[in-house]
Design an enzyme around this catalytic site. Structure first.
Site, PDB file in Angstrom:
ATOM      1  N   SER A 131       0.827  -1.204   0.000  1.00 34.06           N
ATOM      2  CA  SER A 131       0.000   0.000   0.000  1.00 34.06           C
ATOM      3  C   SER A 131       0.862   1.254   0.000  1.00 34.06           C
ATOM      4  O   SER A 131       1.982   1.261   0.545  1.00 34.06           O
ATOM      5  CB  SER A 131      -0.889   0.010   1.249  1.00 34.06           C
ATOM      6  OG  SER A 131      -1.494   1.268   1.456  1.00 34.06           O
ATOM      7  N   TYR A 156      -2.229  -0.289  10.094  1.00 27.39           N
ATOM      8  CA  TYR A 156      -2.455  -0.845   8.753  1.00 27.39           C
ATOM      9  C   TYR A 156      -1.183  -0.736   7.919  1.00 27.39           C
ATOM     10  O   TYR A 156      -0.736  -1.711   7.311  1.00 27.39           O
ATOM     11  CB  TYR A 156      -3.603  -0.104   8.070  1.00 27.39           C
ATOM     12  CG  TYR A 156      -3.736  -0.423   6.595  1.00 27.39           C
ATOM     13  CD1 TYR A 156      -4.157  -1.681   6.178  1.00 27.39           C
ATOM     14  CD2 TYR A 156      -3.422   0.530   5.622  1.00 27.39           C
ATOM     15  CE1 TYR A 156      -4.269  -1.986   4.822  1.00 27.39           C
ATOM     16  CE2 TYR A 156      -3.532   0.234   4.275  1.00 27.39           C
ATOM     17  CZ  TYR A 156      -3.951  -1.024   3.878  1.00 27.39           C
ATOM     18  OH  TYR A 156      -4.049  -1.317   2.540  1.00 27.39           O
TER      19      TYR A 156
END
Length: 339
Positions: A131, A156
């Site tokens: 990501s 995350y």
């Protein structure tokens, strides 16, 4: 391409997994898709995606949770795969502030189980979703895969960096070619309901106010789903190889002495959030009621992908403008929800 190469796609009922699986089937790949159909967001949307996938003769679905290694192993017993594309994950920066344990279970334990599946089956190439969030506190723009990423701003992001480290370890120990893809703000038809485009569209149609964080001054490298899928499709047969020029005294984070690679896949053209909202309003034909708020914990002010390596290695540059991509999403939303 050999006849009907076999691909395992995790998170096949998810946004990117659905679109990738569709594309692979159309290209003649045999796809086994797995997903646990969790309720992080509307499961009806996930079933709608799956129903479309099940129309393809080359697609097979297995309902299984990646964190359950025994069930996962037995479910895939007898299956061999040329390639694995790992897209299943607990997504969302903001939700990681509320339920951190879900991220460790899904993104760490689940990824370890995928690595073990790859090791046991000696797959030719593992591709996995990282990501843009891994860039965290980095201010050097555009974000480069060759830069250090040691300062994540959310759990995350930390789990996604951990995935890259775990992949490297398996590339070193077991010679498994691995390629990590740092996706930048993916959007498009059948997109996730927790993402800004979906939330804004839904609120505008319903006449409700939208929450605009950081006064709309954040910039995002919004990347259309078809561009993400094209990048993935081109990278699947581009099997990661060792970098013969890798220097342990000056290590390049994007490559290794092992068969390991990392790429950004982004539109390479950041857009201010306010402009993004304006395009949504234009396509819907209705103004949004805006509720301006400060930036949230875990958010970054700007994302901007350096995609030089992607262009060099597979000859592809994402380029769908938001006016086209958002328009396609709005058309889908109107059709899907009958508004």
């Amino acid at each position: 391409m050999q006849s009907n190469p076999h691909v395992l796609v995790t998170g096949a009922a998810g946004f990117i997994g659905f679109h990738l699986s569709q594309k692979l089937c159309k290209l003649g790949y045999r796809v086994v898709g797995i997903d646990n159909i969790n309720d992080y967001y509307d499961v009806n949307l996930k079933h709608s995606r799956l129903n479309l996938l099940k129309e393809h003769d080359l697609f097979t679905f297995r309902h299984v949770d990646l964190t359950d290694i025994k069930t996962l192993t037995s479910t895939l017993n007898g299956e061999s795969f040329d390639y694995v594309v790992h897209l299943a994950a607990q997504a969302g920066v903001r939700y990681s502030l509320i339920n951190p344990h879900a991220y460790v279970e899904s993104n760490i334990q689940g990824f370890l189980n995928v690595l073990e599946i790859c090791r046991q089956r000696k797959v030719k190439h593992l591709l996995y979703a990282s990501s843009s969030s891994v860039y965290g506190a980095n201010k050097k723009i555009p974000f480069s895969v060759h830069d250090n990423i040691d300062h994540p701003l959310s759990l995350y992001a930390a789990t996604k960096k951990a995935n890259e480290l775990m992949a490297h370890t398996y590339s070193v120990l077991y010679n498994i070619p691995t390629t990590g893809l740092r996706f930048f703000t993916v959007y498009g038809p059948y997109g996730r309901p927790d993402m800004a485009l979906y939330l804004f569209t839904k609120a505008i149609f319903e006449g409700k106010a939208i929450d605009v964080y950081n006064n709309g001054l954040m910039r995002r490298d919004f990347t259309y789903i078809d561009d993400i899928v094209e990048g993935l499709v081109r990278l699947i047969p581009k099997i990661a190889t060792p970098n013969s020029a890798w220097d342990a005294k000056d290590p390049d984070p994007a490559t290794s002495f092992a068969p390991y690679r990392v790429y950004n896949i982004g539109n390479n053209q950041p857009v201010e959030l306010i402009r993004f909202i304006e395009v949504i309003e234009e396509k819907i034909g209705k103004k949004a009621k805006r509720n301006f708020l400060p930036i949230q914990d875990g958010d970054v002010e700007e994302t901007y992908a350096n995609i030089d390596d992607l262009v060099r290695d597979v000859g592809f540059k994402p380029s769908t403008p938001i006016e086209v991509g958002v328009g396609n999403f709005i058309d889908w939303y109107r059709s899907y929800y009958k508004v």
